[in-house]
Write a protein that holds these residues in place. Structure first.
Motif, PDB file in Angstrom:
ATOM      1  N   ASP A 308       0.743  -1.251   0.123  1.00 46.61           N
ATOM      2  CA  ASP A 308       0.113   0.005   0.036  1.00 46.61           C
ATOM      3  C   ASP A 308       0.827   1.163   0.022  1.00 46.61           C
ATOM      4  O   ASP A 308       0.425   2.400   0.078  1.00 46.61           O
ATOM      5  N   GLU A 309       2.181   1.199  -0.336  1.00 48.21           N
ATOM      6  CA  GLU A 309       3.091   2.261  -0.204  1.00 48.21           C
ATOM      7  C   GLU A 309       3.193   2.812  -1.703  1.00 48.21           C
ATOM      8  O   GLU A 309       2.822   1.992  -2.416  1.00 48.21           O
ATOM      9  N   ASP A 310       3.368   4.047  -2.094  1.00 49.88           N
ATOM     10  CA  ASP A 310       3.517   4.795  -3.048  1.00 49.88           C
ATOM     11  C   ASP A 310       4.965   4.216  -3.734  1.00 49.88           C
ATOM     12  O   ASP A 310       5.781   5.352  -3.828  1.00 49.88           O
ATOM     13  N   VAL A 311       5.030   3.432  -3.939  1.00 45.24           N
ATOM     14  CA  VAL A 311       6.408   2.888  -4.620  1.00 45.24           C
ATOM     15  C   VAL A 311       6.244   1.538  -5.483  1.00 45.24           C
ATOM     16  O   VAL A 311       5.040   1.148  -5.404  1.00 45.24           O
ATOM     17  N   LEU A 312       7.089   1.453  -6.462  1.00 45.49           N
ATOM     18  CA  LEU A 312       7.254   0.356  -7.210  1.00 45.49           C
ATOM     19  C   LEU A 312       8.300  -0.892  -6.690  1.00 45.49           C
ATOM     20  O   LEU A 312       9.196  -0.546  -6.465  1.00 45.49           O
ATOM     21  N   VAL A 313       7.669  -2.070  -6.284  1.00 46.16           N
ATOM     22  CA  VAL A 313       8.585  -2.918  -5.690  1.00 46.16           C
ATOM     23  C   VAL A 313       8.978  -3.774  -6.747  1.00 46.16           C
ATOM     24  O   VAL A 313       8.137  -4.744  -7.497  1.00 46.16           O
ATOM     25  N   VAL A 314      10.275  -4.120  -7.066  1.00 45.69           N
ATOM     26  CA  VAL A 314      10.867  -5.053  -8.136  1.00 45.69           C
ATOM     27  C   VAL A 314      11.648  -6.085  -7.262  1.00 45.69           C
ATOM     28  O   VAL A 314      12.521  -5.863  -6.645  1.00 45.69           O
ATOM     29  N   VAL A 315      11.258  -7.320  -7.737  1.00 53.48           N
ATOM     30  CA  VAL A 315      11.659  -8.454  -7.254  1.00 53.48           C
ATOM     31  C   VAL A 315      12.822  -9.385  -8.027  1.00 53.48           C
ATOM     32  O   VAL A 315      12.244  -9.566  -9.449  1.00 53.48           O
ATOM     33  N   SER A 316      13.631 -10.076  -7.627  1.00 52.09           N
ATOM     34  CA  SER A 316      14.663 -10.576  -8.109  1.00 52.09           C
ATOM     35  C   SER A 316      14.643 -12.189  -7.566  1.00 52.09           C
ATOM     36  O   SER A 316      14.958 -12.059  -6.353  1.00 52.09           O
ATOM     37  N   THR A 317      14.273 -13.208  -7.971  1.00 52.18           N
ATOM     38  CA  THR A 317      14.267 -14.499  -7.571  1.00 52.18           C
ATOM     39  C   THR A 317      15.595 -15.129  -7.545  1.00 52.18           C
ATOM     40  O   THR A 317      15.745 -16.291  -7.106  1.00 52.18           O
ATOM     41  N   GLY A 318      16.686 -14.465  -8.097  1.00 48.93           N
ATOM     42  CA  GLY A 318      17.924 -14.957  -8.174  1.00 48.93           C
ATOM     43  C   GLY A 318      18.041 -16.437  -8.898  1.00 48.93           C
ATOM     44  O   GLY A 318      19.024 -17.189  -8.569  1.00 48.93           O
ATOM     45  N   GLY A 319      17.245 -16.520  -9.955  1.00 46.76           N
ATOM     46  CA  GLY A 319      17.300 -17.642 -10.975  1.00 46.76           C
ATOM     47  C   GLY A 319      16.352 -18.614 -10.602  1.00 46.76           C
ATOM     48  O   GLY A 319      16.187 -19.641 -11.057  1.00 46.76           O
ATOM     49  N   ARG A 320      15.614 -18.469  -9.356  1.00 47.40           N
ATOM     50  CA  ARG A 320      14.400 -19.368  -9.202  1.00 47.40           C
ATOM     51  C   ARG A 320      13.123 -19.271 -10.129  1.00 47.40           C
ATOM     52  O   ARG A 320      13.243 -17.971 -10.313  1.00 47.40           O
ATOM     53  N   PRO A 321      12.627 -20.123 -10.330  1.00 47.49           N
ATOM     54  CA  PRO A 321      11.342 -19.916 -11.183  1.00 47.49           C
ATOM     55  C   PRO A 321      10.463 -19.095 -10.427  1.00 47.49           C
ATOM     56  O   PRO A 321      10.270 -18.951  -9.148  1.00 47.49           O
ATOM     57  N   VAL A 322       9.846 -17.846 -11.137  1.00 48.20           N
ATOM     58  CA  VAL A 322       8.952 -17.055 -10.784  1.00 48.20           C
ATOM     59  C   VAL A 322       7.740 -17.664 -10.378  1.00 48.20           C
ATOM     60  O   VAL A 322       6.977 -18.603 -10.857  1.00 48.20           O
ATOM     61  N   PRO A 323       7.561 -17.497  -8.819  1.00 50.11           N
ATOM     62  CA  PRO A 323       6.295 -18.404  -8.287  1.00 50.11           C
ATOM     63  C   PRO A 323       5.001 -17.912  -8.795  1.00 50.11           C
ATOM     64  O   PRO A 323       4.505 -16.676  -9.396  1.00 50.11           O
ATOM     65  N   PRO A 324       4.041 -18.779  -8.847  1.00 50.08           N
ATOM     66  CA  PRO A 324       2.773 -18.612  -9.765  1.00 50.08           C
ATOM     67  C   PRO A 324       1.729 -17.850  -8.895  1.00 50.08           C
ATOM     68  O   PRO A 324       0.823 -17.268  -9.292  1.00 50.08           O
ATOM     69  N   SER A 325       2.022 -17.400  -7.493  1.00 47.00           N
ATOM     70  CA  SER A 325       1.114 -16.639  -6.821  1.00 47.00           C
ATOM     71  C   SER A 325       1.135 -15.113  -6.997  1.00 47.00           C
ATOM     72  O   SER A 325       1.915 -14.699  -7.807  1.00 47.00           O
ATOM     73  N   SER A 326      -0.139 -14.608  -7.064  1.00 46.59           N
ATOM     74  CA  SER A 326      -0.468 -13.368  -7.345  1.00 46.59           C
ATOM     75  C   SER A 326       0.527 -12.498  -6.741  1.00 46.59           C
ATOM     76  O   SER A 326       0.578 -12.580  -5.430  1.00 46.59           O
ATOM     77  N   LEU A 327       0.750 -11.138  -7.279  1.00 41.51           N
ATOM     78  CA  LEU A 327       1.668 -10.145  -6.750  1.00 41.51           C
ATOM     79  C   LEU A 327       0.697  -9.029  -6.437  1.00 41.51           C
ATOM     80  O   LEU A 327      -0.396  -8.837  -7.114  1.00 41.51           O
ATOM     81  N   PRO A 328       1.025  -8.086  -5.631  1.00 42.78           N
ATOM     82  CA  PRO A 328       0.444  -6.876  -5.199  1.00 42.78           C
ATOM     83  C   PRO A 328       0.516  -5.791  -6.698  1.00 42.78           C
ATOM     84  O   PRO A 328       1.474  -6.269  -7.184  1.00 42.78           O
ATOM     85  N   ALA A 329      -0.210  -5.122  -6.814  1.00 44.41           N
ATOM     86  CA  ALA A 329      -0.649  -4.239  -8.033  1.00 44.41           C
ATOM     87  C   ALA A 329       0.594  -3.462  -8.329  1.00 44.41           C
ATOM     88  O   ALA A 329       1.213  -3.195  -9.509  1.00 44.41           O
ATOM     89  N   ASN A 330       1.638  -3.016  -7.084  1.00 41.04           N
ATOM     90  CA  ASN A 330       2.676  -2.487  -7.333  1.00 41.04           C
ATOM     91  C   ASN A 330       3.917  -3.105  -7.407  1.00 41.04           C
ATOM     92  O   ASN A 330       5.118  -2.634  -6.984  1.00 41.04           O
TER      93      ASN A 330
END
Length: 446
Positions: A308-330
């Motif tokens: 709920d913060e006014d930021v864009l959160v950028v995630v790197s999994t470090g080579g792991r497959p991207v998890p199928p769970s839904s992400l927050p809109a930001n």
């Protein structure tokens, strides 16, 4: 007992004479990566470089121009799933986790590592052995007299662990206290740690040294770089605790693999959401390339904290497959990200304390929230807070991460201190600084 018929190289004709060098590294991505940068520099300077590490890294070593030398099978493992390679470490944290890792991941392979080093010494003369701090075969090699081994340079790919009256025991993540009281505290803590925390590790290391070399281990196991001919630390002096009583020369050359930190793809490997960064305040979170089997340790709490913060959160999994769970809109996610292009756009970096990623952040003047508790990461996180370049989170939760991120975003001192360290990094020689240290080593014994 392992032995070696070490043959010293012929005396060098001049300071420009190429050298025969053996680089030794545990088969862990965050350890290999900076040593590949060193390798490329030394190969380009005309030196003959052999690189002893795991089979997973053969292609990368050969692409860097060195001869790959395999670790024995009992010293090799796949670091992409450390919990599978070492089931006994699952669920261990803090001091217990550090103690288990040191004993089982790093100390146990040391005899096999030493045998591999000895084989290379028999095959061809070596001017110097360059070993990263967690390659404990170098600890055994350094138990031998200087006349019976090549010069050894310790490559500091983790925080400086040299014991000093000015610092608390390594691996506990405890920052120093100045003055006489601080030194008294440190002495007591070192004695207590030796007796109660790492006593079994030390006994095992001492028995191993006698069995493998016939010589005693003259210092604490994790203080073994004090026995080296020189220490090459891959940071800048302002990011390391001051020590007034060191006998071994320590050379701060700065981070050596900033351009490739995180193992991201090349500059052109951009995810399809890259343009979403435009005009946004951006926070990057990662658990690195090894300690990322459970993204619930840091990545998922950070996503919840900042949803709920006014930021864009950028995630790197470090080579792991991207998890199928839904992400927050930001939030946006990718397996790897091009750090050379990402970090100039960041406002904050949330990390589990990987040494390479932290230095990439510092090099760009980006303030840090560090939450490391395993391997060397507690020490890295402690230095982030001590240097003023960020905050350390000891217990990860959505609330603790949210509070820390808000502070580093809104309090100017954190960015100012990160920028100060970034300027020091920019002035450091990097891998080229190793050349002068190599040339200053003692002349080989005839």
């Amino acid at each position: 007992m392992s032995s070696t018929s070490y043959r010293a190289p012929a005396s060098r004709a001049s300071s420009a004479t190429p050298m025969s060098l053996l680089i030794c590294c545990t088969p862990v991505h965050g350890h290999v990566l900076p040593l590949l940068s060193v390798t490329r520099t030394l190969v380009q300077a005309g030196h003959d470089v052999r690189f002893l590490t795991g089979i997973r890294y053969r292609t990368l070593v050969e692409q860097a121009g060195a001869q790959w030398v395999p670790l024995p099978a009992e010293a090799d493992y796949d670091d992409r799933d450390m919990d599978r390679a070492f089931p006994g470490r699952v669920g261990r944290r803090g001091v217990d986790g550090a103690r288990w890792d040191l004993r089982n991941i790093f100390l146990e392979p040391a005899p096999a590592q030493l045998r591999a080093v000895d084989e290379q010494l028999r095959l061809r003369a070596v001017d110097a052995v360059l070993a990263e701090s967690m390659f404990l075969g170098a600890m055994l090699l350094l138990c031998r007299p200087a006349s019976a081994r090549p010069p050894v340079i310790n490559l500091g790919i983790v925080p400086l662990g040299l014991r000093s009256r000015d610092t608390a025991p390594f691996a506990l993540g405890i920052p120093p206290l100045p003055g006489p009281f601080g030194r008294l505290r440190n002495s007591v803590m070192n004695a207590m740690t030796d007796r109660f925390v790492f006593a079994e590790l030390q006994r095992d290391a001492e028995r191993m040294a006698l069995a493998e070399t016939g010589a005693p281990l003259p210092t604490a196991a994790m203080n073994y770089p004090a026995l080296a001919d020189a220490v090459m630390q891959f940071t800048v002096e302002s990011f390391e605790y001051p020590r007034s009583d060191l006998a071994v020369p320590v050379h701060f050359v700065g981070p050596v693999s900033v351009a490739a930190a995180g193992g991201a793809g090349g500059s052109g490997d951009l995810p399809d959401w890259w343009d979403d960064l435009d005009g946004r305040r951006v926070v990057h979170v990662t658990q690195g390339t090894v300690a990322n089997g459970d993204l619930g340790e840091l990545v998922l709490p950070t996503l919840a904290a900042l949803a709920d913060e006014d930021v864009l959160v950028v995630v790197s999994t470090g080579g792991r497959p991207v998890p199928p769970s839904s992400l927050p809109a930001n939030a946006r996610i990718a397996e790897y990200l091009p750090y050379d292009r990402l970090f100039p756009r960041l406002d904050a970096f949330v990390t589990n304390g990987g040494y390479g990623g932290v230095h990439h952040s510092l090099a760009r003047g980006v303030p840090i929230v560090a939450a490391g508790s395993t391997e060397d990461k507690a020490e890295v996180s402690a230095r982030v807070a001590w240097s003023g370049a960020g905050l350390r989170v000891r217990r990860v939760s959505a609330d603790s991460i949210r509070t820390a991120v808000r502070r580093v975003l809104h309090e100017p001192s954190f960015r100012e201190n990160a920028a100060r360290l970034g300027a020091e990094i920019a002035a450091a020689p990097g891998p080229a600084g190793i050349e002068s240290v190599l040339r200053g080593l003692r002349a080989p014994v005839a």
